[in-house]
Design an enzyme around this catalytic site. Structure first.
Site, PDB file in Angstrom:
ATOM      1  CB  SER A 112      18.672 -40.313  -7.755  1.00  0.00           C
ATOM      2  OG  SER A 112      19.308 -39.506  -8.706  1.00  0.00           O
ATOM      3  CE  LYS A 130      13.248 -39.857  -9.207  1.00  0.00           C
ATOM      4  NZ  LYS A 130      14.613 -40.423  -9.082  1.00  0.00           N
ATOM      5  CB  SER A 178      17.006 -37.289  -9.777  1.00  0.00           C
ATOM      6  OG  SER A 178      16.738 -38.668  -9.602  1.00  0.00           O
TER       7      SER A 178
END
Lengths: 102, 493, 483
Positions: free
Chosen positions: B181, B77, B157
């Protein structure tokens, strides 16, 4: 405290003040949009006024651990190039910004 | 298909010399080359470096000196700082930021031999539930509604992480979870993800959103894959004051534990009005599976969890408003000039942050500002305490809680977007555990009538990850979720 | 007696409170492992934590906590076993995080008090409100180039203690005495070097005025004053400004002001024009700080001797008057110097020589005790020569002056100049006989009652013997001869 906040509509002036505190340039036409958005969120948050919080201590951290301390030893620093390598503007070994008048 | 394997299978295959780490990585690079233009999961692809890492992995494997993740290609990420590799947080303000350091979690993965394919997309600064708030564009969910090609969101997210794993563009991915997330995008993309206990993974080197909630975790194709990854990612880090000095247990071994006599709580407050009947059905299915596995099912109550979301949307933006103050165009990141320093700040931040980030900064500044602190922030911290107490009370009676992960299946781009509050409701089932700091595991449990994955969530005691892996593995076997998304390596695209 | 400023409407009382920012002595910074040492090349004593890079986190330095506790103990203050770090949010070029980590709601040290001594000998208690730990900011340099301000982060994150007093002071003198006392305490404890010129101790001064008996009026805060003398000047100037405003029918605005030394005036700080809303909240990167009482007890048992304790000891051990003892303990180095001189010697005599002759020389030459041209050992030897009657007090002063000039040891000087005191009664009697023979008229006058002439005879004898005669023997013999 609760009741007086109910149905608070954020006006543009408040958004402007908050934007200034946040150092965010917000265009005039955006002010109204943010005011409406934030007002909506805040009204939704008013539900918390119904919760009985008498004698409740606020939660700080997740209360799983205690603060740990570091020994007083120099283990870091002396990495000027790392510190300055991403600087948008650099003069000699300093960061540079527009002149600040005291 | 090399990209179709789970990490557990690849670990064995590499050691049995069925294929090389280089082949495994190249297969994933090819998948990225083929799919990323469409899915947009990766912001930065580090193919050359990945192949070099894979070659080094092959040497280690040949020498018989190969730690657990040697040669396993992962997606990171783009919120984890990676040394010498651009790290953006999906924000314009960091579009050219190259950290001179490696986050603790990614350093742990590298230590254990993992190969990094690149940096994956997310909602800007991890603020969002649809991966629609990225300065580098939205991510497309690899899953499609039956007979449609509608652009569905992957959740957020960690949307890029979830999409990359689902589409087989990585064997696993790192995510971060502040209010859901990891878990919510895992549910939307039909994969597994775990948010560990707050303090289990170091936050050092992860770009902060809300410090008291942020926690890194793995996202993968199976419970056991997540266990292997978390084994590497977790651990005490003296550089993070909130990291907990506690040994990391053998998570993979925990996957095979018996569930006999285990008590599973079903929190009544999660039966929210308007919960989709499909989700409700999957939830009931999950309850039945656990009964069959020998668990005792107990109805429990978490009376304050209904306030979790409102509490979250006070505390997280408040912390964010302060955490994001450092992006001022002085030491790194994008700068937009101004006549004075104040103007430089305002212009830089005005142009550098996207709408949702600005909204949360404004919100956070507002709830902390003079005259409102007690009414909002302090009150929220107290309600948070009550939520935390609810969980602690319930965990006196049960070992684990079973709930849905999200109130709906993946939604389409454009739906849910007009009103920020509607968008925030996606996190309704994931946020309470974040507020309490307890671990949560999300796994796919079935398909909706439209053919989209639906997920269930297991919540455990602080540092009860082993229980989550044990219960999760049992449910995974029972669910036997073998469906694959439309867009994937070797798929029809 | 008390300090008042006379205005056209009568006497005004001045109300003063002080916030002292004292840089903690530690090797590393408050929350990072970078060096806290002063004077390095720009941006070298900076870690990525200090420069607030993304994902960097603070970890608290144990020694800084201990230093704060030691200082708290020195201020006779309550040590809070639970304290907390909060963020103070504002934007500034030399504040990389966009917030300062400080202690707002729960400081590590609570209420305490210290004693100050005033010129008239009176003693006053000044209340301490609190002491908390916080980060220092970096440094903005405005004059390196015409168009830019440049930023050096070497100071960024260095530990500071902010010591806040109650508004208990009523005159510039009291404020000066308070600052000197705080400086002495931190120096004694080794928690701050107290150098105001180098900026390791700075003061913010809150000033208001009122008519005697009134409630407090509006105060103004004078920021960052870096000498005790300036603090005292600034208070007087600011107080007079308030009085003038009130007496002209105006109101004082609560604001932050700057003391312009060159112009001898205070003025509004432009950068602080807008009232700040700092949005304090608990720093989520840190957890509450818990200190064990046993640890506080341990620090207390190993605490250095404080100025007041040293003064009391000097009084009892060396028989010094309180005033003299206070003068000696005001600076630790002076106290140490004195103790070296006084050890196994007459304490009062040592005190007189240190605060008299030695201070006079140091003042005249503008030297600190460290730079003293006469070492404690040398001064001690001089005292020994007096004590064993090798020289008398008058000759000792001559020897002392020689020591200042040449740096020679007193024994050598006495030898070289032949200054050894004459105690041989025969030699003295011989000189007395000569003096008396030369002054028969004076003898007659003395005997007829002019007692004062005794001094004249002593003087003449001493003069004849170049001051080297033992004055006591001269006295005795003269009395015998004249009776």
């Amino acid at each position: 405290m609760g009741a007086e906040l109910t149905d608070k509509i954020l006006d543009k002036k408040i958004v402007q003040r908050v934007a200034k505190l946040s150092s965010l340039a917000v265009k005039e036409d955006e002010l109204a949009i943010y005011a409406a958005d934030l007002g909506g969120i805040i009204n939704w948050m008013e539900q918390l006024n119904g919760v009985d919080i008498t004698d409740v201590q606020p939660m700080v951290g997740t209360e799983i651990a205690q603060l740990r301390l570091r020994e007083d030893v120099v283990t870091d620093g002396d990495c000027k190039e790392d510190v300055l390598s991403n600087a948008p503007e650099r003069i000699a070994d300093f960061y540079a910004v527009p002149k600040v008048v005291e | 298909m090399l990209t179709g394997m789970k990490i557990t299978e690849a670990v064995d295959g590499l050691r049995q010399k069925k294929f090389s780490a280089e082949e495994l990585t190249k297969a994933h690079v090819n998948a990225i080359n083929k799919l990323n233009d469409r899915i947009n999961a990766y912001i930065t692809v580090t193919a050359d470096a990945a192949i070099e890492q894979a070659k080094a992995a092959d040497q280690k494997l040949a020498a018989g000196d190969a730690p657990a993740l040697t040669g396993i290609p992962l997606a990171i990420k783009d919120l984890f700082c990676t040394k010498g590799v651009k790290t953006t947080a999906a924000s314009r303000i960091l579009e050219n930021f190259v950290p001179p350091y490696e986050s603790t979690v990614t350093a742990n993965l590298l230590r254990d031999g993992a190969v990094f394919l690149g940096k994956v997309n997310l909602d800007e600064f991890a603020m969002g539930s649809g991966n629609l708030n990225s300065a580098f564009g939205a991510v497309e969910n690899p899953w499609k509604r039956q007979g449609e090609d509608t652009f569905l969101v992957p959740g957020g997210s960690s949307g890029g992480s979830a999409a990359a794993v689902a589409a087989q563009m990585a064997m696993g991915a790192t995510g971060t979870d502040t209010g859901g997330s990891i878990r919510q995008p895992a549910a939307y993309c039909g994969i597994t993800g775990i948010k560990p206990t707050y303090g289990r993974c170091s936050r050092w080197g992860i770009i902060a959103y809300a410090s008291s909630l942020d926690q890194a975790g793995p996202m993968g194709k199976s419970v056991e894959d997540c266990a292997i990854m978390l084994q590497s990612m977790a651990g005490f880090d003296p550089k993070d004051s909130t990291s907990v000095d506690k040994e990391v247990p053998d998570y993979r071994a925990a996957c095979n534990r018996s569930l006999k006599g285990m008590k599973v709580g079903i929190p009544m407050e999660y039966r929210v009005p308007g919960l989709s009947p499909e989700i409700e059905a999957v939830w009931q299915q999950g309850i039945n599976w656990l009964k069959e596995a020998g668990c005792e099912i107990v109805d429990v109550s978490l009376p304050h969890t209904k306030h979790g979301l409102a509490t979250y949307y006070i505390i997280a933006p408040a912390e964010a408003s302060s955490n994001l103050a450092r992006y001022d165009g002085v030491r790194y990141g994008r700068r937009v000039d101004g006549a004075s320093l104040d103007e430089l700040y305002a212009n830089t931040r005005g142009a550098g942050f996207g709408d949702e980030v600005k909204r949360r900064i404004l919100m956070g500044t507002y709830v902390l500002s003079a005259g409102y602190y007690d009414a909002y922030y302090l009150r929220a911290q107290k309600v948070r305490k009550l939520i935390n107490q609810d969980f602690m009370n319930v965990f006196d009676k049960v070992d684990v809680l079973l709930t849905p992960t999200a109130p709906t299946a993946a939604f389409a781009k454009g739906e849910n977007q007009e009103d920020p509050v509607q968008m925030y409701l996606n996190d309704i089932f994931t946020v309470p555990a974040s507020m309490a700091g307890v671990p949560g595991l999300a796994l796919p449990a079935g398909l909706s009538s439209q053919g989209l994955p639906l997920g269930l969530q297991l919540l455990g005691r602080p540092f009860g990850e082993e229980t989550l892996f044990a219960v999760g593995s049992a449910m995974e076997k029972a669910a036997n979720f073998t469906h694959k998304p439309t867009l994937r390596a070797g798929g029809s695209l | 007696m008390s300090y008042m400023i006379e205005g056209s409407t009568g006497a005004w009382e001045v109300v003063i409170g002080l916030e002292v920012h004292a840089q903690v002595i530690s090797k590393a910074k408050l929350f990072s492992g970078a060096s806290a040492h002063f004077g390095a090349d720009p941006n070298t004593h900076v870690s990525l934590v200090d420069a607030a890079f993304p994902g960097m986190l603070p970890v608290l330095n144990r020694e800084c906590v201990d230093q704060a506790i030691r200082t708290g103990l020195g201020l006779n203050a309550k040590i809070n076993l639970m304290s907390r770090f909060d963020r103070k949010n504002y934007f500034y070029a030399d504040l990389p995080q966009g917030y300062q980590i400080s202690q707002f709601e729960f400081p590590i040290v609570g209420e305490g008090s210290i004693e100050i001594e005033l010129e008239d000998g009176s003693v006053k208690n000044i209340g301490i409100t609190r002491l908390h730990l916080e980060q220092d900011a970096g440094k903005s340099i405005h004059d390196l180039t015409p168009k830019d301000t440049v930023v050096d982060l070497n100071r960024s994150g260095v530990a500071l203690m902010e010591i806040v007093s109650e508004p208990d002071m009523r005159s510039p003198e009291e404020a000066g005495a308070y600052l000197r006392k705080i400086r002495a305490i931190v120096r004694y404890l080794g928690t701050c070097d107290g150098n105001m010129e180098e900026g390791s101790m700075r003061a913010d001064v809150n000033v208001s005025v009122r008519k005697p008996g009134e409630d407090y009026r509006t105060r103004c805060e004078l920021k960052n004053i870096n000498s005790i003398r300036y603090v005292m000047q600034a208070i007087e100037i600011e107080a007079k400004r308030h009085i003038e405003i009130y007496e002209n029918g105006g109101e004082v605005d609560q604001e932050t002001r700057l003391f312009d030394v060159a112009r001898g005036e205070t003025r509004t700080m432009r950068s602080k024009e807008n009232a700040h809303d700092y949005r304090y909240f608990p720093d989520p990167d840190l957890l509450p700080l818990i200190v064990e009482q046993s640890h506080v007890d341990h620090l207390k048992s190993t605490l250095a001797e404080l100025p007041d304790d040293k003064r009391n000891r000097f009084q009892s051990e060396y028989g010094l008057p309180r005033y003299d003892a206070n003068v000696l303990v005001a600076e630790q180095d002076v106290a140490n110097f004195f103790e070296k001189v006084a050890k196994n010697r007459d304490g009062r005599m040592a005190s007189n020589w240190v605060t008299g002759e030695l201070f006079a020389v140091l003042n005249k030459q503008g030297l600190t005790i460290h730079e003293s041209p006469i070492s404690a050992d040398a001064l001690g030897s001089l005292l020994d020569l007096i004590a064993d009657n090798t020289i008398n007090g008058k000759i000792a002063k001559e020897v002392f002056e020689d020591m200042v000039e040449t740096g020679d040891m007193p024994g050598d000087i006495v030898e070289r100049k032949g200054l050894k005191q004459v105690t041989d009664t025969g030699a003295i009697e011989k000189v007395i006989a000569e003096i008396l023979a030369a002054n028969p008229d004076k003898i007659a006058q003395y005997k007829s009652g002019k007692d004062k002439l005794f001094g004249f005879f002593v003087g003449q004898v001493m003069k004849e013997m170049q001051g080297k005669a033992n004055p006591a023997i001269v006295n005795d013999l003269l009395k015998k001869q004249l009776s």
